[in-house]
Design a protein around this motif. Structure first.
Motif, short mmCIF file in Angstrom:
data_model
loop_
_atom_site.label_atom_id
_atom_site.label_comp_id
_atom_site.label_asym_id
_atom_site.label_seq_id
_atom_site.Cartn_x
_atom_site.Cartn_y
_atom_site.Cartn_z
N ALA A 406 0.84 -1.21 0.00
CA ALA A 406 0.00 0.00 0.00
C ALA A 406 0.87 1.26 0.00
CB ALA A 406 -0.93 -0.01 1.21
N LEU A 407 1.94 1.27 0.80
CA LEU A 407 2.83 2.42 0.83
C LEU A 407 3.52 2.61 -0.52
CD1 LEU A 407 4.47 2.01 4.37
CD2 LEU A 407 2.89 3.81 3.63
N ALA A 408 3.93 1.51 -1.13
CA ALA A 408 4.58 1.60 -2.44
C ALA A 408 3.61 2.16 -3.48
CB ALA A 408 5.11 0.23 -2.87
N SER A 409 2.36 1.72 -3.43
CA SER A 409 1.35 2.24 -4.37
C SER A 409 1.11 3.72 -4.15
CB SER A 409 0.04 1.46 -4.21
OG SER A 409 0.23 0.09 -4.52
N ALA A 410 1.06 4.16 -2.88
CA ALA A 410 0.84 5.58 -2.58
C ALA A 410 2.00 6.43 -3.09
CB ALA A 410 0.66 5.77 -1.08
N GLU A 411 3.23 5.96 -2.88
CA GLU A 411 4.39 6.70 -3.37
C GLU A 411 4.39 6.78 -4.90
OE1 GLU A 411 7.73 4.68 -1.77
OE2 GLU A 411 7.40 5.39 0.30
N ASP A 412 3.99 5.70 -5.54
CA ASP A 412 3.93 5.72 -7.00
C ASP A 412 2.86 6.68 -7.49
OD1 ASP A 412 4.72 4.51 -9.62
OD2 ASP A 412 2.62 3.89 -9.62
N TYR A 413 1.71 6.71 -6.81
CA TYR A 413 0.64 7.63 -7.19
C TYR A 413 1.08 9.07 -7.01
CZ TYR A 413 -3.83 10.07 -7.18
OH TYR A 413 -4.85 10.94 -7.45
N GLU A 414 1.79 9.37 -5.89
CA GLU A 414 2.27 10.73 -5.63
C GLU A 414 3.27 11.16 -6.70
OE1 GLU A 414 4.42 13.28 -2.04
OE2 GLU A 414 4.17 11.10 -1.91
N ARG A 415 4.17 10.25 -7.09
CA ARG A 415 5.16 10.59 -8.10
C ARG A 415 4.49 10.89 -9.44
NH1 ARG A 415 7.18 7.93 -12.08
NH2 ARG A 415 6.17 5.98 -11.41
N GLN A 416 3.50 10.10 -9.82
CA GLN A 416 2.79 10.34 -11.07
C GLN A 416 2.00 11.65 -11.03
OE1 GLN A 416 0.48 7.02 -12.50
NE2 GLN A 416 2.06 5.52 -11.97
N ALA A 417 1.40 11.94 -9.88
CA ALA A 417 0.62 13.18 -9.75
C ALA A 417 1.53 14.41 -9.89
CB ALA A 417 -0.11 13.20 -8.41
N ILE A 418 2.70 14.38 -9.24
CA ILE A 418 3.64 15.50 -9.35
C ILE A 418 4.08 15.68 -10.79
CG2 ILE A 418 5.97 16.25 -8.72
CD1 ILE A 418 5.50 15.02 -5.96
N GLU A 419 4.36 14.60 -11.48
CA GLU A 419 4.79 14.68 -12.87
C GLU A 419 3.70 15.28 -13.76
OE1 GLU A 419 7.26 14.49 -16.07
OE2 GLU A 419 7.75 14.13 -13.95
N ARG A 420 2.46 14.90 -13.52
CA ARG A 420 1.36 15.45 -14.32
C ARG A 420 1.17 16.94 -14.04
NH1 ARG A 420 -2.10 10.18 -13.01
NH2 ARG A 420 -1.53 8.91 -14.82
N LEU A 421 1.26 17.34 -12.75
CA LEU A 421 1.14 18.75 -12.41
C LEU A 421 2.26 19.57 -13.05
CD1 LEU A 421 0.17 18.53 -8.63
CD2 LEU A 421 -1.26 19.38 -10.49
N ARG A 422 3.47 18.98 -13.09
CA ARG A 422 4.59 19.68 -13.71
C ARG A 422 4.32 19.92 -15.19
NH1 ARG A 422 8.45 16.43 -12.20
NH2 ARG A 422 9.20 17.72 -10.47
N ARG A 423 3.83 18.90 -15.87
CA ARG A 423 3.53 19.04 -17.30
C ARG A 423 2.39 20.03 -17.54
NH1 ARG A 423 5.91 15.34 -20.58
NH2 ARG A 423 7.04 13.65 -19.54
N MET A 424 1.38 20.04 -16.66
CA MET A 424 0.28 21.02 -16.79
C MET A 424 0.79 22.44 -16.59
SD MET A 424 -2.66 18.89 -14.71
CE MET A 424 -3.74 20.31 -14.62
N SER A 425 1.72 22.63 -15.65
CA SER A 425 2.28 23.96 -15.41
C SER A 425 3.08 24.43 -16.61
CB SER A 425 3.17 23.94 -14.16
OG SER A 425 2.42 23.57 -13.03
N LEU A 426 3.83 23.51 -17.23
CA LEU A 426 4.57 23.86 -18.44
C LEU A 426 3.63 24.29 -19.56
CD1 LEU A 426 7.29 21.06 -18.53
CD2 LEU A 426 7.71 23.50 -18.34
N ALA A 427 2.55 23.54 -19.74
CA ALA A 427 1.60 23.89 -20.79
C ALA A 427 0.92 25.22 -20.50
CB ALA A 427 0.57 22.77 -20.92
N ALA A 428 0.57 25.48 -19.22
CA ALA A 428 -0.09 26.73 -18.87
C ALA A 428 0.84 27.93 -19.08
CB ALA A 428 -0.56 26.68 -17.42
N ALA A 429 2.14 27.74 -18.87
CA ALA A 429 3.11 28.82 -19.06
C ALA A 429 3.54 28.96 -20.51
CB ALA A 429 4.33 28.58 -18.18
N ASP A 430 2.94 28.18 -21.40
CA ASP A 430 3.24 28.21 -22.83
C ASP A 430 4.73 27.91 -23.08
OD1 ASP A 430 2.58 28.33 -25.46
OD2 ASP A 430 2.88 30.51 -25.64
N LEU A 431 5.25 26.94 -22.33
CA LEU A 431 6.63 26.51 -22.48
C LEU A 431 6.66 25.12 -23.13
CD1 LEU A 431 8.09 27.59 -19.02
CD2 LEU A 431 8.39 28.73 -21.22
N GLU A 432 7.79 24.82 -23.75
CA GLU A 432 7.93 23.54 -24.44
C GLU A 432 9.24 22.89 -24.01
OE1 GLU A 432 8.08 21.63 -28.94
OE2 GLU A 432 7.88 23.80 -28.64
#
Length: 464
Positions: A406-432
């Motif tokens: 369960a802890l491993a799954s939570a850490e994996d979910y957190e890592r994926q969520a951070i990565e998605r937020l990072r990509r959304m922030s890049l898109a919102a800032a019109d960066l590539e």
């Protein structure tokens, strides 16, 4: 054992042969009837150089087999071995007149076929050219020139006109590759033999041949799981033609497939893919002791399984393809049996295990220690204070294991969520973010809201 035999097997051991002292269960005459072509001599000659019990009988049969063929060099080797092992045997005398006649015939036959091929090429008759190269390849194979035979069979390919002819070329190449032990290049022949054509029925007829050849190849390379899959998927009702007997018999497929299945598959797989396999059941009928061994393993009678296999060990050590792998395969099967036997126990005396597997307490302790060191068994051996020697299995608490997952799954979910937020922030800032081609590339920090760039030059920094 007579002195000549002692000297002979001392020479064989020096050459790397495994000398089998115990008498095998096989009947040599019935055994060799399962084969055709050059493999008959290979198997007889190998048994003659490995089995103390069958040495003279096998070597005499090998001499007779060689004399019925055209390979003079093989005849010389067989006679020489028989002369060392049994110098007083009449067959141990080299027939020089036969050697001279056969050498002359081989040269004349080679020249005749080459002359015919030359005429066919001048007349541009493709079918005759193909047949000529096939005759040349078979002739060179029969006299022991396997490299020349492979070259001749390869020259058939440009002149084939049907799927059946193409499949025959592939079978010739595979057969010679197995004889030459060219395992690295044999895979190219498989790809040429099986292609997506307009005649799937023709390909279906040759599929068992390919499966057996692939199985032997993977066996030689130590790829036991792949070899097992090939043997188990071979259809038993399609390998009665002489071409199959040139590489393996039905008995061989049963033994190879059964032993490799025991070494690599669990009990459920053995029941479903071996015992309940309609195709493979036809092979098991030729070797009922293999079926008994598998049944014993599936039903939890591990000691009986090992005893059956040990009874037939001398036979398998005399198999030309299997002998080098018997020690490894038997070790894998025995380790699996011990692990399965120990599953219901959290603590058990070593004496009990030794009695179950018919060995001494010291031997089983050493074997268990090796299995623990190799990671095959999770357990501890208690030898402290003169207490009865015990084996304690190491069991993982299900609750602890669930919490860790369960802890491993939570850490994996957190890592994926951070990565998605990072990509959304890049898109919102019109960066590539481009693929890095130079040393100075944009670098993202681990924070979601911070971006740190290492500029390539001042202009890019000012633009930012």
């Amino acid at each position: 054992m007579a002195d000549p035999l002692q000297h002979f097997f001392a020479l064989m051991e020096a050459q790397g042969f495994v000398v089998v002292q115990n008498a095998p269960k096989l009947d040599l005459e019935l055994y060799i009837q399962n084969y055709r072509g050059r493999t008959r001599f290979e198997r007889l000659f190998f048994i003659g150089r490995s089995s103390v019990t069958l040495c003279v009988e096998a070597l005499k049969a090998a001499v007779a087999e060689a004399k019925q063929g055209r390979d003079v060099q093989r005849y010389r080797e067989a006679v020489e071995c028989l002369r060392v092992a049994a110098p007083n045997d009449p067959a141990a005398v080299l027939d020089k007149s036969w050697v001279g006649r056969q050498d002359a015939f081989n040269r004349q036959e080679t020249a005749r076929i080459l002359a015919e091929i030359k005429v066919y090429k001048n007349n541009l008759v493709k079918e005759s050219i193909r047949i000529g190269h096939e005759d040349l390849g078979k002739h060179l194979e029969s006299i022991g020139d396997l490299a020349g035979a492979t070259e001749a069979f390869n020259k058939m390919r440009p002149d084939v006109s049907t799927v059946k002819q193409l499949l025959e070329v592939g079978k010739h190449l595979i057969r010679t590759a197995i004889q030459r032990r060219e395992w690295g290049g044999i895979h190219s022949h498989f790809s040429k033999l099986l292609f997506k054509g307009d005649n799937p029925d023709e390909e279906k007829t040759v599929q068992p041949y390919v499966n057996i050849a692939k199985g032997i190849t993977h066996l030689y390379l130590g790829e036991y799981q792949e070899a097992c899959d090939n043997f188990l998927t071979t259809e038993s009702n399609t390998i009665n033609t002489p071409s199959y007997a040139e590489i393996a018999s039905r008995n061989d497929v049963a033994v190879y497939g059964g032993l490799l299945a025991l070494a690599t598959m669990n009990r459920i797989g053995l029941q479903h893919d071996v015992l309940d396999n309609d195709n493979f059941r036809g092979f098991l009928e030729t070797e009922p002791h293999i079926r008994r061994a598998i049944n014993a393993f599936v039903t939890g009678r591990y000691s009986a399984c090992i005893q059956i296999l040990e009874t037939y060990r001398p036979d398998y050590l005399l198999d030309i393809h299997l002998h080098k792998h018997i020690s490894t395969i038997y070790s894998m099967i025995r380790s699996k049996c011990i692990v399965q036997y120990l599953l219901p126990f959290s603590c058990i005396k070593l004496q009990t295990i030794a009695e179950a597997f018919s060995c001494t307490e010291q031997a089983i302790a050493s074997e268990l220690a090796d299995m623990i060191q190799q990671g095959k068994l999770k357990a501890r051996i208690n030898l402290i204070d003169g207490v009865s020697q015990l084996l304690s299995t190491v069991r993982i608490d299900p609750r602890t294991q669930m919490q860790a997952e369960a802890l491993a799954s939570a850490e994996d979910y957190e890592r994926q969520a951070i990565e998605r937020l990072r990509r959304m922030s890049l898109a919102a800032a019109d960066l590539e973010l481009r693929q890095a081609k130079q040393k100075n590339v944009p670098i993202l920090s681990s924070s979601v809201n911070e971006f740190e760039f290492q500029a390539e030059d001042e202009d890019s920094m000012m633009a930012y």
